[in-house]
Design an enzyme around this catalytic site. Structure first.
Site, PDB file in Angstrom:
ATOM      1  CE1 TYR A   1      -4.031   1.702  -0.436  1.00 22.01           C
ATOM      2  CE2 TYR A   1      -3.518   2.737   1.943  1.00 22.01           C
ATOM      3  CZ  TYR A   1      -4.413   2.453   0.830  1.00 22.01           C
ATOM      4  OH  TYR A   1      -5.133   3.392   0.512  1.00 22.01           O
TER       5      TYR A   1
ATOM      6  CE  LYS B   1     -19.979 -20.447 -16.573  1.00 22.55           C
ATOM      7  NZ  LYS B   1     -20.696 -21.098 -17.361  1.00 22.55           N
TER       8      LYS B   1
END
Length: 751
Positions: free
Chosen positions: A41, A96
């Site tokens: 970060y 999926k």
């Protein structure tokens, strides 16, 4: 083949345990120190941000965009369930996403959009474009799905693919290439009838036309009959594109003389008479789910010359979308494609068809319990063929490069294919193959501990999963009460409960046991007590007399006690060459530890026997064995009396002339780490060992439990090998699922 039965309770438990949903997100970079966080970060992250702002292509290098697909739906056409809404579709979309990962190592996230307005839907997806490398649309009703896909393809510069349309079309095309190959016909000559003019049906006929099928030879039907030029009822622009000039008005008329039938419609849509009227060697793709337009049995009763495919896994030639979409996206992502075009879809179909015409690898034949050879019952590859991952994306990527949609073409296709081979977790296909073999075996499985709720749940799951018949040793009333307590009261009638008190075979069992034990200090009363009151002994006697095909026990007692009881009926002791082999599965690797059950302190001859049993188990699970005799010394250093027997065990195998790789003695890192092995060029191992033969049972137990608790490995076993019967002993901390896995191994006769 038995049909897989999934209950509502099982399905809900599967989605709730161990945590709600089907996947989680984990970091791929270290996150432990302040420095790690500063790089991940602020301030470190600013560097790639500025680089991407200057050159957007670098997003594929510095972010997960290049391997991230969104699975997006509004839930208006969920499976065969209709409009369940956006939230109702979420379990399917998560599923999926998991398939993308399982079959092609594509990271995927599901997004459910709460709108039925195509404009709102398209705007939402378009605005998310920078995040993803591709968009997979799913379960959106026609005709909106056509509008949405077309608009997004025009507006976005990443692949947009509606799997319900094109996924089905690609697999259908692959099967048809081979069906026509077998029947000696050409796509440009055949008469094709399509029944069902929804998303999948229209995509199928469009793809076949782009592959050479002639417009006038393709008759499309819907619920109102043939779509002919001039028809006005129930028409739209997508149907109109496939209207033909014809006098035919019904499906019955259209089927006369037809070479190919494609069904994406409803159960029973094709009659015996329709089939009788088709041309020689008719091709039937009855893809309605869950029940086809006509079953293969019904079709072959009328036409022995028919080639039949369905959407069902319990029939040959399954038209399964999982053969297409993961590999299409894998190939498209790897060339940073702007789109998935027709040429890429056709390349995928041809690659699938070519794969089915080749010899089938042993592990696939082993998984299906039968040899698969190209022919009428095998025109489409199976979803668990390990070659799919490196063959199909390669063809897709090449077609994308040839047609100019690749932002970053692949320079070295051979190296790319090698990278694809190493991408997949081999353990997944091994374990899937074992399940398929068990389903083919249909073994009668004896569950010895019918008073334990976990065992009963496993027995019910075994039977309902279509593996075979579950035989539970216990008292009927007790079994009924325990099943009711666990919410499985409806399963009481399904299980066969065997009680020693009322079996017709008890006297036969006792005579057999007396013959084995009368010179070991057991009198008639002892024999009666063992046979009639000890469920482990009784279950083993059932197996020994062929009244079951496999045995699972050990969930309620310590393994040493259970092994002692089984040894009354089978030869399962240190003197009988029996061994316990435990499989550790972690991070795509499977390693066997032996012996974890039988030998307390084996000598070199025992160690050689253990190695041979472990090699047999590995081969039975579809792995080529590489054995390492492990110790705290490597090839004689440091010198130790305790390591000497590990060194001698390899010499014993030299004398026996075995047909697998082995080496030792060596430390675990040398056995498993290729870099560490490089320091010993004389070693006979050609790669990392997958079988570790350890010096004693205590070291085996420590290794397994340490890996389980600290390393997070999945533990399968110990697998009992070399007893002459298919027996598996669970651990006392086993879950119902662990017990089921052991039953599956017993059904496959692993060991």
């Amino acid at each position: 083949m038995a049909k897989n039965k999934v209950t509502a309770e099982e399905a809900l438990a599967f989605h709730m345990e161990p945590t709600p949903g089907k996947f989680e997100i984990s970091a791929t970079v270290p996150m432990t120190t302040q420095r790690d966080l500063s790089l991940a970060y602020s301030p470190g992250v600013a560097v790639p941000c500025e680089a991407i702002a200057e050159n957007p292509e670098l997003a594929y290098d510095y972010t997960n965009k290049g391997n991230l697909v969104a699975v997006i739906s509004n839930g208006t056409a969920v499976l065969g369930l209709g409009n369940l809404g956006a939230l109702g579709s979420k379990p399917v979309m998560e599923g999926k996403a998991v398939l993308f990962k399982r079959f092609a190592d594509v990271n995927s996230i599901d997004i459910e959009l709460d709108t039925e307005d195509p404009d709102e839907f398209c705007n939402a997806v378009r605005l998310m474009g920078p995040t993803f490398g591709g968009i997979n649309l799913e379960d959106i009703k026609a005709p909106e799905c056509f509008i949405i896909e077309q608009r997004l393809k025009e507006e976005m510069d990443i692949p947009v693919f509606h799997d319900d349309q094109h996924g089905t079309a690609v697999i259908c095309a692959a099967g048809l290439i081979n069906a026509l190959h077998i029947s000696g016909k050409k796509i440009e000559d055949v008469k094709i009838v399509l029944n069902g003019a929804g998303a999948a049906g229209i995509a199928c006929i469009e793809l076949l036309k782009s592959m050479g099928a002639r417009h006038d030879n393709c008759i499309v039907c819907d619920t109102k009959g043939v779509i002919y030029q001039g028809r006005t009822a129930g028409m739209n622009q997508w149907k109109s594109a496939h209207a033909v000039k014809t006098e035919l008005r019904s499906l019955d008329d259209a089927m006369k003389g037809a070479d190919v039938f494609l069904g994406v419609s409803a159960k029973g849509a094709v009659t015996r008479e329709m089939l009788e009227n088709m041309a020689d060697n008719p091709v039937i793709f009855a893809m309605a789910n869950p029940d086809p337009e006509i079953t293969p049995e019904e079709a072959h009763a009328v036409r022995m010359d028919a080639i039949v495919a369905t959407g069902r896994s319990d029939y040959p030639n399954q038209v399964n979308n999982v053969l297409g979409f993961p590999y299409l996206f894998r190939g498209a992502l790897d060339i940073h494609a702007r789109a998935i075009n027709d040429e890429m879809k056709i390349a995928c179909a041809h690659a699938l068809a070519a794969l089915a015409r080749e010899d089938v690898p042993d592990e696939v034949a082993l998984a299906y319990g039968k040899s698969l050879t190209f022919g009428r019952d095998y025109i489409i590859p199976t979803p668990f063929d390990p070659r799919l991952i490196h063959r199909i994306p390669t063809a897709v990527a090449k077609a994308g490069m040839d047609t100019g949609v690749a932002r970053r073409p692949i320079a070295d296709m051979e190296a790319y294919e090698l990278r694809l081979k190493s991408r997949m977790d081999p353990t997944a296909s091994i374990l899937t193959g074992i399940n398929a073999r068990a389903r083919a075996a249909q073994a009668r499985m004896i569950f010895a501990e019918g008073d334990d709720p976990r065992v009963l749940r496993a027995a019910v799951m075994y039977q309902r999963s279509g593996f075979g018949k579950a035989l539970v040793v216990g008292r009927s009333e007790e079994v009924k009460a325990k099943l009711t307590e666990t919410g499985l009261a409806d399963a009481v009638r399904e299980l066969e409960v065997i009680n020693a008190a009322n079996t017709a075979h008890l006297s036969q069992y006792k005579a057999h046991l007396y013959d084995r034990l009368n010179r070991r200090g057991f009198d008639g009363q002892d024999i009666h007590r063992l046979a009639a009151r000890d469920r482990h002994v009784f279950a083993a006697l059932m197996l020994a007399h062929g009244h079951g095909d496999g045995l699972v026990t050990g969930a309620t007692r310590k393994s040493a006690h259970v092994l002692d009881r089984i040894n009354h009926v089978f030869d399962a002791s240190e003197t009988s060459k029996a061994a316990g082999i435990t499989a550790l599965v972690q991070n795509g690797r499977i390693v066997f530890i032996a012996d974890t059950l039988v030998h307390e302190w084996p000598d070199e001859e025992d160690l050689a026997d253990i190695a041979m049993q472990a090699a047999n188990v590995a081969r039975n699970m579809g792995l080529e064995p590489r054995v390492a005799f492990v110790s705290f010394s490597t090839f004689g250093y440091p010198v130790s009396e305790r390591a000497e027997k590990m060194h001698q065990a390899a010499r014993v195998l030299d004398e026996r002339g075995v047909d697998f790789e082995y080496e030792g003695e060596m430390t675990v890192d040398v056995a498993l780490n290729v870099q560490a092995q490089a320091a010993y060029p004389f070693s006979r191992l050609t790669g990392p060992a997958n079988i570790l033969v350890v010096p004693a049972r205590h070291s085996a137990s420590i290794s397994v439990k340490l890996m389980q608790e600290m390393g997070g490995a999945t533990v399968i076993g110990p697998i009992l090998a070399g007893t002459g019967g298919s027996i598996q002993i669970c651990s006392s901390v086993s879950t119902a699922n662990d017990i089921l896995n052991m039953a599956v191994l017993a059904a496959c006769k692993v060991g």
